[in-house]
Design an enzyme around this catalytic site. Structure first.
Site, PDB file in Angstrom:
ATOM      1  N   ASN A 108       0.850  -1.187   0.000  1.00 60.38           N
ATOM      2  CA  ASN A 108       0.000   0.000   0.000  1.00 60.38           C
ATOM      3  C   ASN A 108       0.885   1.237   0.000  1.00 60.38           C
ATOM      4  OD1 ASN A 108      -2.451   1.532   0.306  1.00 60.38           O
ATOM      5  ND2 ASN A 108      -1.979   1.778   2.475  1.00 60.38           N
ATOM      6  N   HIS A 110       0.809   5.201   1.396  1.00 59.34           N
ATOM      7  CA  HIS A 110       0.082   6.024   2.368  1.00 59.34           C
ATOM      8  C   HIS A 110       0.717   7.416   2.416  1.00 59.34           C
ATOM      9  CE1 HIS A 110      -2.390   6.862   5.838  1.00 59.34           C
ATOM     10  NE2 HIS A 110      -1.331   7.394   6.414  1.00 59.34           N
TER      11      HIS A 110
END
Length: 190
Positions: A108, A110
């Site tokens: 991911n 972020h």
């Protein structure tokens, strides 16, 4: 390296990955793009690039990602023969069974220097806390919210006249540089 992209929004990080593939700096292909938002521009970007797309039907839930839906997502990713799952603005919490099917193979991006400011609107949190720098982090996904092992980070100064929008814009420039680089690192470890 076959990538599966999960996104909920504009798809600018997916575009950065596509651009890195096109310019030869990332040896990968995007096998499928899935979104929980039928109106997300990420789907349009993927279609224009000739990439298969699909919808993640969360059964009317606004934020919840039901386990049976995660199993369906995992099945779609497996059918597309995905090696690595990349979350790109995907706004739901991934748990098992998706993590069980792709252990250590979900990453991911972020918009903060984790562990600072996990969760939503991290750039706004940074401004509210008055920090002097923010940035972005690419990390492995684990059972927590933005708590997985960090792969790469990039710093961005917080300027005195920054708004949430201007800070977020500068962070996104770094995200677009960092995500393909992190994918290269992860690919070398698989």
């Amino acid at each position: 390296m076959r990538l599966g992209i999960l996104g909920s929004g504009s798809g600018s990080n997916m575009q950065a990955i596509l651009d890195a593939i096109a310019d030869g700096s990332l040896d990968a292909e995007i096998a499928i793009v899935l979104s929980d938002n039928p109106d997300a521009y990420i789907l349009e970007r993927a279609r224009k690039a000739g990439i298969p797309t699909g919808l993640i039907d969360c059964r009317g839930f606004k934020t919840k990602y039901p386990l049976e839906v995660q199993a369906e997502t995992a099945a779609a990713l497996l059918k597309a023969e995905v090696d690595l799952v990349c979350l790109a603005g995907f706004m739901r919490l991934v748990k098992s069974p998706l993590m069980a099917v792709f252990p250590g193979r979900i990453i991911n991006i972020h918009p903060s220097l984790l562990p600072a400011f996990p969760g939503l609107h991290a750039w706004k949190q940074a401004l509210e806390q008055g920090v002097s720098e923010s940035g972005c982090t690419v990390h492995y996904v684990d059972a927590g919210i933005d708590t997985g092992p960090i792969i790469l980070q990039a710093k961005v100064p917080v300027l005195p006249d920054d708004t949430a929008e201007s800070l977020h814009e500068r962070i996104q420039v770094e995200e677009h540089r960092l995500y393909p680089e992190a994918i290269r690192i992860v690919a070398s470890r698989l």
